[in-house]
Design an enzyme around this catalytic site. Sequence first.
Site, PDB file in Angstrom:
ATOM      1  N   TYR A  57      61.489 102.355  57.466  1.00 39.90           N
ATOM      2  CA  TYR A  57      60.439 101.909  58.396  1.00 39.90           C
ATOM      3  C   TYR A  57      59.970 100.517  58.004  1.00 39.90           C
ATOM      4  O   TYR A  57      59.955 100.192  56.823  1.00 39.90           O
ATOM      5  CB  TYR A  57      59.234 102.864  58.335  1.00 39.90           C
ATOM      6  CG  TYR A  57      58.918 103.443  59.687  1.00 39.90           C
ATOM      7  CD1 TYR A  57      58.458 102.626  60.714  1.00 39.90           C
ATOM      8  CD2 TYR A  57      59.115 104.797  59.959  1.00 39.90           C
ATOM      9  CE1 TYR A  57      58.204 103.146  61.966  1.00 39.90           C
ATOM     10  CE2 TYR A  57      58.858 105.317  61.200  1.00 39.90           C
ATOM     11  CZ  TYR A  57      58.404 104.486  62.212  1.00 39.90           C
ATOM     12  OH  TYR A  57      58.154 104.991  63.453  1.00 39.90           O
ATOM     13  N   GLU A  59      57.407  98.268  60.305  1.00 39.40           N
ATOM     14  CA  GLU A  59      56.723  97.604  61.415  1.00 39.40           C
ATOM     15  C   GLU A  59      56.267  96.211  60.999  1.00 39.40           C
ATOM     16  O   GLU A  59      55.835  96.001  59.866  1.00 39.40           O
ATOM     17  CB  GLU A  59      55.504  98.431  61.849  1.00 39.40           C
ATOM     18  CG  GLU A  59      55.906  99.635  62.665  1.00 39.40           C
ATOM     19  CD  GLU A  59      54.743 100.582  62.917  1.00 39.40           C
ATOM     20  OE1 GLU A  59      53.687 100.422  62.277  1.00 39.40           O
ATOM     21  OE2 GLU A  59      54.906 101.483  63.756  1.00 39.40           O
ATOM     22  N   ASP A 202      68.182  85.988  81.986  1.00 38.39           N
ATOM     23  CA  ASP A 202      68.679  87.188  81.312  1.00 38.39           C
ATOM     24  C   ASP A 202      70.197  87.043  81.261  1.00 38.39           C
ATOM     25  O   ASP A 202      70.881  87.201  82.279  1.00 38.39           O
ATOM     26  CB  ASP A 202      68.252  88.420  82.114  1.00 38.39           C
ATOM     27  CG  ASP A 202      68.819  89.717  81.546  1.00 38.39           C
ATOM     28  OD1 ASP A 202      69.667  89.655  80.635  1.00 38.39           O
ATOM     29  OD2 ASP A 202      68.420  90.785  82.036  1.00 38.39           O
ATOM     30  N   THR A 228      71.293  91.294  76.080  1.00 43.52           N
ATOM     31  CA  THR A 228      71.712  92.436  75.281  1.00 43.52           C
ATOM     32  C   THR A 228      72.708  91.900  74.262  1.00 43.52           C
ATOM     33  O   THR A 228      73.171  90.759  74.369  1.00 43.52           O
ATOM     34  CB  THR A 228      72.406  93.525  76.139  1.00 43.52           C
ATOM     35  OG1 THR A 228      73.515  92.925  76.817  1.00 43.52           O
ATOM     36  CG2 THR A 228      71.451  94.114  77.165  1.00 43.52           C
ATOM     37  N   LYS A 231      77.504  93.543  75.161  1.00 42.40           N
ATOM     38  CA  LYS A 231      78.456  93.384  76.272  1.00 42.40           C
ATOM     39  C   LYS A 231      79.518  92.361  75.853  1.00 42.40           C
ATOM     40  O   LYS A 231      80.288  92.649  74.950  1.00 42.40           O
ATOM     41  CB  LYS A 231      77.684  93.017  77.536  1.00 42.40           C
ATOM     42  CG  LYS A 231      76.732  94.158  77.901  1.00 42.40           C
ATOM     43  CD  LYS A 231      75.892  93.879  79.093  1.00 42.40           C
ATOM     44  CE  LYS A 231      75.099  95.144  79.374  1.00 42.40           C
ATOM     45  NZ  LYS A 231      73.753  94.943  79.761  1.00 42.40           N
ATOM     46  N   ARG A 237      74.480  97.945  70.069  1.00 40.22           N
ATOM     47  CA  ARG A 237      73.587  98.017  71.233  1.00 40.22           C
ATOM     48  C   ARG A 237      72.220  97.487  70.872  1.00 40.22           C
ATOM     49  O   ARG A 237      71.681  97.805  69.813  1.00 40.22           O
ATOM     50  CB  ARG A 237      73.391  99.461  71.665  1.00 40.22           C
ATOM     51  CG  ARG A 237      74.599 100.146  72.135  1.00 40.22           C
ATOM     52  CD  ARG A 237      74.173 101.421  72.811  1.00 40.22           C
ATOM     53  NE  ARG A 237      73.734 101.119  74.145  1.00 40.22           N
ATOM     54  CZ  ARG A 237      74.570 101.094  75.183  1.00 40.22           C
ATOM     55  NH1 ARG A 237      75.838 101.340  75.025  1.00 40.22           N
ATOM     56  NH2 ARG A 237      74.126 100.816  76.389  1.00 40.22           N
TER      57      ARG A 237
END
Length: 384
Positions: A57, A59, A202, A228, A231, A237
Amino acid sequence: RYFMIKYQKIFLNDKEIEKAINNELIRQQDRIELIASENYVSEDVLKAAGSILTNKYGEGYPHKRYYGGCENVDVIEELAIERLKKLFNVKYANVQPYSGSVANAAAIASLIPKNGKILGMSLSSGGHLSHGYKISFSGYFYQTYFYDVDKNGILDYDQILELAKKIKPDLIICGASAYSRIIDFKKFKEIADQVGAKLMADIAHIAGLVATKLHPSPFEYCDVVTSTTHKTLRGARGGIIMTNNSEVAQKVDRWVFPGYQGGPLFHQIAAKAVAFKEALDPSFAIYQEQIIKNAKAFCNEFKLANIEIVSGTTDNHLFMINVKKSFNLTGKEATEILERANITVNKNAIPNDLESPQITSGIRLGTPAMTTRGFKEEEFKTLA
Ligand code: PLP
């Protein structure tokens, strides 16, 4: 033996999941993969994504975490950021977005107030749900309007300017999920300037082409650029947000965390970092060139057979076939027929589609995945 991918079978104590994953491995190896948004990552990317980093973790951002024990993940996130900045020659980058849609949510919130006006590309012209469509956050939290392609399936910048003058949007979004021609980011900037709107690009689909200068870059024209990573970029991902504006960058960081997300997925960030390094290697540019050569050869073969290509042709890694006009089939039917021939594609709405999004009149074909597996022009011609 040709065109195989080198992934290994996995062994788990959980036999049901083991079986489904190994069946998916067989599917990925045996079928011809033409989904334009998919790719085959390297074994290094896969290892990083499947690593023990999933346990951690953290944050916050490097050296400003809300948790202890972040010295190693700080190294990883900083490397990912530095590599990404180098890849696109941009000043600020956030590598934490869990997906392209969340990246868009955070980027939009960084630029305009809630209920602000967005002008995006319509879904049937090739835009993405997160660019203003009613059933996504973007259409729910903002007032949204859409531009379309013209009757030839091509972006008409004069028409977009006229629409923008009427609507007076706070933000214009450019970039697409299903558009096979070059996007003129400079023209979009001129339109945005004329109506006093912010501009966001985008580049989820074309990121690999932009990184290797095979598609014009949006960075000098846009307030923010999202993408992203999985692709054409061929990484794990996820999403990324980039900008050259320090004020926007601060807002982006705040909107990613705590705005839209909690703890970063460090296994995905490490896998993104590995992919960015691969994309900086000269061999990646050769791969991207082959993607385009393959798309052109593939598309051309259909054109020779008088098959209707949406937007006329392709300049990038994908194109759409109007299967209604060419074969009197719906996109759904065409997809099912191709599936029986071990060819995976997706049905896709085409401009002015009379069919519902579940049925459609088109299919979308992309070359990135099979190019990774070694297909060249000859194989794509045969496939066509
Ligand atoms: N933006 C564009 C242009 C896309 O094509 C996609 C995915 O297809 C996204 C954003 C959303 O990405 P994700 O599925 O990671 O949320």
